[in-house]
Design a protein around this motif. Structure first.
Motif, PDB file in Angstrom:
ATOM      1  N   UNK A 134       0.014   0.999  -8.227  1.00 26.74           N
ATOM      2  CA  UNK A 134       0.892   0.570  -8.079  1.00 26.74           C
ATOM      3  C   UNK A 134       2.126   1.033  -7.408  1.00 26.74           C
ATOM      4  N   UNK A 135       2.707   1.860  -8.106  1.00 22.04           N
ATOM      5  CA  UNK A 135       3.434   2.763  -7.273  1.00 22.04           C
ATOM      6  C   UNK A 135       3.598   2.891  -5.684  1.00 22.04           C
ATOM      7  N   UNK A 136       1.828   3.319  -5.210  1.00 15.96           N
ATOM      8  CA  UNK A 136       1.738   3.894  -4.015  1.00 15.96           C
ATOM      9  C   UNK A 136       1.739   1.477  -3.301  1.00 15.96           C
ATOM     10  N   UNK A 137       1.274   1.473  -3.619  1.00 14.70           N
ATOM     11  CA  UNK A 137       0.930   0.317  -3.088  1.00 14.70           C
ATOM     12  C   UNK A 137       2.494  -0.390  -3.223  1.00 14.70           C
ATOM     13  N   UNK A 138       3.542  -0.609  -3.758  1.00 13.94           N
ATOM     14  CA  UNK A 138       5.133  -0.497  -3.830  1.00 13.94           C
ATOM     15  C   UNK A 138       5.605   0.009  -2.566  1.00 13.94           C
ATOM     16  N   UNK A 173      16.627  -3.664   1.866  1.00  9.85           N
ATOM     17  CA  UNK A 173      17.510  -2.614   1.722  1.00  9.85           C
ATOM     18  C   UNK A 173      17.013  -1.788   0.881  1.00  9.85           C
ATOM     19  N   UNK A 174      15.909  -2.777  -0.124  1.00 13.86           N
ATOM     20  CA  UNK A 174      14.623  -1.401  -0.631  1.00 13.86           C
ATOM     21  C   UNK A 174      15.029  -2.232  -2.223  1.00 13.86           C
ATOM     22  N   UNK A 175      15.942  -2.888  -2.548  1.00 11.88           N
ATOM     23  CA  UNK A 175      16.940  -3.222  -3.477  1.00 11.88           C
ATOM     24  C   UNK A 175      15.766  -3.786  -4.620  1.00 11.88           C
ATOM     25  N   UNK A 176      15.048  -4.371  -3.784  1.00  9.24           N
ATOM     26  CA  UNK A 176      14.015  -5.332  -5.204  1.00  9.24           C
ATOM     27  C   UNK A 176      13.221  -4.326  -5.331  1.00  9.24           C
ATOM     28  N   UNK A 177      12.690  -3.255  -4.605  1.00  7.29           N
ATOM     29  CA  UNK A 177      11.110  -2.446  -4.531  1.00  7.29           C
ATOM     30  C   UNK A 177      11.929  -1.234  -5.182  1.00  7.29           C
ATOM     31  N   UNK A 178      13.291  -1.291  -5.262  1.00  7.66           N
ATOM     32  CA  UNK A 178      13.920   0.128  -6.362  1.00  7.66           C
ATOM     33  C   UNK A 178      13.128  -0.498  -7.326  1.00  7.66           C
ATOM     34  N   UNK A 179      14.069  -2.003  -8.160  1.00  5.41           N
ATOM     35  CA  UNK A 179      13.904  -2.281  -9.083  1.00  5.41           C
ATOM     36  C   UNK A 179      12.936  -2.219 -10.405  1.00  5.41           C
ATOM     37  N   UNK A 180      11.709  -2.140  -8.947  1.00  8.38           N
ATOM     38  CA  UNK A 180      10.429  -2.685  -9.409  1.00  8.38           C
ATOM     39  C   UNK A 180       9.559  -1.080  -9.530  1.00  8.38           C
ATOM     40  N   UNK A 226      12.165   1.574 -10.448  1.00 11.72           N
ATOM     41  CA  UNK A 226      12.213   1.805 -11.854  1.00 11.72           C
ATOM     42  C   UNK A 226      11.330   1.163 -13.160  1.00 11.72           C
ATOM     43  N   UNK A 227      11.209  -0.339 -13.208  1.00 11.36           N
ATOM     44  CA  UNK A 227      10.653  -1.019 -14.042  1.00 11.36           C
ATOM     45  C   UNK A 227       9.663  -0.240 -14.742  1.00 11.36           C
ATOM     46  N   UNK A 228       8.429  -0.236 -13.466  1.00  7.51           N
ATOM     47  CA  UNK A 228       7.122   0.487 -13.689  1.00  7.51           C
ATOM     48  C   UNK A 228       7.705   2.128 -14.389  1.00  7.51           C
ATOM     49  N   UNK A 229       8.221   3.104 -13.550  1.00 10.65           N
ATOM     50  CA  UNK A 229       8.286   3.440 -14.601  1.00 10.65           C
ATOM     51  C   UNK A 229       9.043   3.519 -15.937  1.00 10.65           C
ATOM     52  N   UNK A 230       9.315   2.603 -15.906  1.00  7.25           N
ATOM     53  CA  UNK A 230      10.550   2.447 -17.363  1.00  7.25           C
ATOM     54  C   UNK A 230       9.469   2.026 -18.571  1.00  7.25           C
TER      55      UNK A 230
END
Length: 96
Positions: free
Chosen positions: A38-42, A51-58, A60-64
């Motif tokens: 999933x991380x690779x897909x993101x 700006x990649x904010x949505x991807x960064x948030x996803x 972060x959520x995935x990592x958490x």
């Protein structure tokens, strides 16, 4: 060649404890495989002009979530290792 003090002692663990340990290890493997995919897909989905904010948030959520799940699985594995070591110590005291 197996060392005498590392051979499993009959009755040391019940079948359910062994199955629980194996399941915990398999869960960790499945989790890491899924999260990695999933991380690779993101990473591939990020728009270079955005700006990649949505991807960064996803991410972060995935990592958490992954860290929380891994912490729980490692706790199960560590508990099984502790039980095993306690049982090994008991068996050594009885044999010695």
């Amino acid at each position: 060649m197996t060392l005498p003090d590392t051979q499993p002692t009959p009755g040391m663990f019940s079948g359910s404890e062994i199955a629980e340990l194996c399941d915990a290890i398999k869960d960790v493997h499945r989790l890491l495989t899924s999260v990695g995919g999933f991380f690779h897909e993101l990473n591939g989905a990020e728009n270079p002009s955005g700006n990649g904010l949505q991807i960064d948030f996803k991410m972060w959520g995935l990592r958490t979530i992954a860290e929380d799940l891994l912490t729980r699985q490692y706790a199960k594995i560590n508990r099984m290792v502790a039980v095993y070591k306690e049982e090994q110590d008991k068996m050594k005291r009885v044999a010695g």
